[in-house]
Design a protein around this motif. Structure first.
Motif, short mmCIF file in Angstrom:
data_model
loop_
_atom_site.label_atom_id
_atom_site.label_comp_id
_atom_site.label_asym_id
_atom_site.label_seq_id
_atom_site.Cartn_x
_atom_site.Cartn_y
_atom_site.Cartn_z
N TRP A 49 32.50 -6.87 -18.77
CA TRP A 49 31.67 -6.50 -19.92
C TRP A 49 30.37 -5.81 -19.51
CZ3 TRP A 49 33.57 -11.39 -18.94
CH2 TRP A 49 32.71 -12.26 -18.25
N HIS A 50 30.12 -5.69 -18.24
CA HIS A 50 28.94 -4.98 -17.75
C HIS A 50 29.29 -3.51 -17.56
CE1 HIS A 50 27.50 -9.05 -15.96
NE2 HIS A 50 27.03 -8.87 -17.18
N LEU A 51 28.72 -2.66 -18.40
CA LEU A 51 29.05 -1.24 -18.39
C LEU A 51 27.92 -0.43 -17.75
CD1 LEU A 51 30.44 -0.77 -22.02
CD2 LEU A 51 31.67 -1.48 -19.94
N LEU A 52 28.28 0.72 -17.21
CA LEU A 52 27.28 1.66 -16.75
C LEU A 52 26.38 2.05 -17.93
CD1 LEU A 52 29.56 4.02 -14.64
CD2 LEU A 52 27.89 2.39 -13.73
N ASN A 53 25.10 2.28 -17.65
CA ASN A 53 24.22 2.73 -18.72
C ASN A 53 24.03 4.24 -18.69
OD1 ASN A 53 22.66 2.67 -16.40
ND2 ASN A 53 20.79 2.10 -17.47
N ALA A 79 32.44 8.79 -21.62
CA ALA A 79 32.73 7.35 -21.59
C ALA A 79 31.69 6.58 -20.79
CB ALA A 79 34.12 7.12 -21.00
N PHE A 80 31.52 5.31 -21.14
CA PHE A 80 30.68 4.38 -20.39
C PHE A 80 31.62 3.39 -19.70
CE2 PHE A 80 27.96 6.08 -23.65
CZ PHE A 80 26.74 6.26 -23.01
N ARG A 81 31.79 3.54 -18.42
CA ARG A 81 32.80 2.79 -17.68
C ARG A 81 32.23 1.48 -17.14
NH1 ARG A 81 37.62 4.02 -18.97
NH2 ARG A 81 38.35 3.21 -16.97
N PRO A 82 33.11 0.52 -16.79
CA PRO A 82 32.64 -0.74 -16.21
C PRO A 82 31.93 -0.52 -14.88
CG PRO A 82 34.91 -0.94 -17.00
CD PRO A 82 34.56 0.51 -17.07
N ARG A 83 30.87 -1.29 -14.66
CA ARG A 83 30.13 -1.14 -13.42
C ARG A 83 30.96 -1.56 -12.21
NH1 ARG A 83 25.32 -3.36 -15.78
NH2 ARG A 83 25.27 -5.02 -14.24
N HIS A 211 22.19 4.53 -26.37
CA HIS A 211 22.80 5.85 -26.35
C HIS A 211 23.52 6.11 -27.68
CE1 HIS A 211 22.39 7.18 -22.15
NE2 HIS A 211 22.53 5.91 -21.80
N THR A 212 23.61 7.36 -28.05
CA THR A 212 24.49 7.73 -29.16
C THR A 212 25.94 7.70 -28.69
OG1 THR A 212 24.16 10.04 -28.55
CG2 THR A 212 22.78 9.16 -30.33
N ALA A 213 26.86 7.60 -29.65
CA ALA A 213 28.28 7.54 -29.28
C ALA A 213 28.71 8.83 -28.59
CB ALA A 213 29.12 7.28 -30.52
N HIS A 285 16.29 4.38 -19.89
CA HIS A 285 17.45 3.62 -19.39
C HIS A 285 18.04 2.84 -20.57
CE1 HIS A 285 16.60 4.72 -15.26
NE2 HIS A 285 15.35 4.39 -15.47
N ARG A 286 19.01 3.44 -21.22
CA ARG A 286 19.50 2.95 -22.49
C ARG A 286 20.80 2.16 -22.32
NH1 ARG A 286 17.84 8.42 -23.36
NH2 ARG A 286 19.90 9.32 -23.74
N MET A 287 21.11 1.36 -23.34
CA MET A 287 22.35 0.59 -23.36
C MET A 287 23.50 1.47 -23.83
SD MET A 287 21.34 -3.12 -25.00
CE MET A 287 20.37 -2.51 -26.38
N ALA A 288 24.68 1.22 -23.26
CA ALA A 288 25.90 1.83 -23.79
C ALA A 288 26.10 1.37 -25.23
CB ALA A 288 27.09 1.44 -22.93
N PRO A 289 26.69 2.21 -26.09
CA PRO A 289 26.86 1.81 -27.49
C PRO A 289 27.61 0.49 -27.67
CG PRO A 289 27.25 4.16 -27.26
CD PRO A 289 27.08 3.62 -25.87
N ALA A 290 28.64 0.24 -26.88
CA ALA A 290 29.39 -1.01 -27.03
C ALA A 290 28.53 -2.21 -26.66
CB ALA A 290 30.64 -0.97 -26.16
#
Length: 422
Positions: A49-53, A79-83, A211-213, A285-290
């Motif tokens: 559940w930890h995604l790249l930002n 895409a925002f992929r898993p770290r 982040h925006t989608a 440094h923003r959060m991924a939308p999910a």
């Protein structure tokens, strides 16, 4: 004669500079890392559940091939992929460079205890080696937060299993409201058993923004008439208002940040750090939308609370099962680890501007206590902070790696490859 280069640290910075060394010359590379190369703090212990930002399209290890990570992961650039996946990618990048240039890479599973001015590297396993050049790629200073007198204090939330062992029916206090606190909150609530809240506290109580989608093209604001920090802030706010979204403006500023930072007076830099650095980090440094959507769910369910105020005065600490350190990096010299502390004590390094990192010259060479840049000792990544501002994300680190290796190769070859230290 081959030149020997020791890279201290096998996280993102270490892998990127080792790759550049292998792919563009004949240097022999010794990568010194106690864990799996490519992991590090950012990727080594990340959960699914930890995604790249940052979007996948920005994360290529190869400056000449922007789509390298996208193809490797079989994904899209947005895409925002898993770290954890990105850690595996970095490991594969290093392995690929090793296969393409066999016999020139050696990975040493150890920690560096000390570095000498002559390129001697002492290891914690009792071994040592000599190198013509040493690249310090160890990440930034230690956490800014001091230990709290609490029986459940967790100094390192990335220690395997430490968060999973906390009870789900008692509240947990997080010191910090940045990306690390978000990661910890996701882990503490991942199994659905938590009934007591996670409370995150910081001086301002600011969470990272989102982040925006879909990606939007960066827009560079006009800064031609800006002479002061106040002018820059005014111009950026005006540009964001005209654009209708601040994100393209923030992203458009990114290539200019080191230039802007260097143009500020020391007093303006200090004012930025005191008043604007935290809001800027929330935008930059923003959060991924999910991830942001999950944070909204947790807050709505009462499982995550964000509070402003100093933790030292926080009431009822005894009511919390644990207090988890999620604070950002501290200032040097106080936040120096053993290796950096030893370099400072020996005069081989000196604290950089505002204590954010180590002092370096324009090429990234370490500057000693006497003000002279070392011919053999180099710094890459987060420890450049202060002398540079934008120095912790993949696009900037891969650019640093390329320039560092080019500057290193422009010097004189001065020795044999890794003879045993006396």
């Amino acid at each position: 004669m081959a030149r020997a280069v020791a890279v201290v640290g096998g996280g993102c910075s270490g892998v990127l500079v080792a790759r550049e060394l292998l792919c563009g010359g004949e240097d022999e590379v010794e990568l010194i890392e106690p864990g799996e190369p490519g992991g590090g703090i950012a990727y080594g212990h990340a959960q699914p559940w930890h995604l790249l930002n940052s979007r996948a399209g920005a994360m290529s290890a190869d400056p000449d091939d922007p789509g390298h990570f996208v193809r490797w992961a079989g994904t899209t650039g947005e895409a925002f992929r898993p770290r954890a996946e990105y850690g595996r990618y970095l490991s594969s990048v290093l392995a690929e460079a090793d296969r393409a240039h066999p016999g020139r890479l050696r990975v040493r599973r150890a920690r560096v205890a000390a570095i000498g001015p002559d390129g001697t590297v002492a290891l914690d396993d009792g071994g040592a080696l000599h190198a013509d050049h040493v690249v310090l790629a160890t990440g930034g200073p230690a956490s800014a937060h001091q230990r709290i007198d609490h029986p459940g204090y967790v100094a390192d939330p990335w220690r395997p299993g430490v968060l999973e062992a906390l009870p789900a029916d008692r509240p947990v206090l997080l010191v910090g409201t940045g990306l690390t606190a978000v990661d910890v909150a996701l882990t503490l609530t991942a199994d659905g058993r938590r009934t007591a809240p996670v409370v995150a506290v910081s001086r301002r109580g600011l969470l990272p923004l989102t982040h925006t989608a879909g990606a939007t093209a960066p827009a560079v604001p006009s800064l031609d008439d800006c002479a002061t920090l106040r002018d820059v802030v005014r111009a950026v706010r005006a540009a964001a208002g005209e654009a209708g979204d601040w994100r393209p403006i923030v992203d458009g500023l990114r290539p200019l940040l080191d230039q802007l930072w260097g143009a500020l007076t020391p007093g303006e830099q200090d004012a930025f750090l005191r008043h604007l650095a935290r809001p800027w980090e929330c935008h930059r440094h923003r959060m991924a939308p999910a991830v942001a959507a999950r944070v909204v769910e947790l807050r709505a369910a009462g499982l995550l609370e964000i509070r402003a105020g100093g933790v030292a005065a926080w009431p009822g600490l005894a009511d919390y099962a644990a207090v988890v350190n999620c604070a950002g990096p501290g200032r040097l010299p106080g936040a120096a680890g053993p290796l950096v502390g030893g370099l400072l004590a020996a005069g081989l390094a000196r604290v950089g501007p505002h204590g954010l990192g180590l002092d370096i010259d324009e090429a990234g060479r370490l500057v000693g206590a006497g003000g002279r840049a070392h011919d053999r000792l180099w710094v890459i990544g987060a420890l450049r902070r202060g002398a540079q501002w934008e120095t912790t994300a993949v696009p900037e680190i891969r650019a640093q790696a390329r320039r560092l290796v080019a500057d290193l190769r422009a010097g004189t070859r001065i020795g044999a490859a890794f003879p045993a230290a006396a």
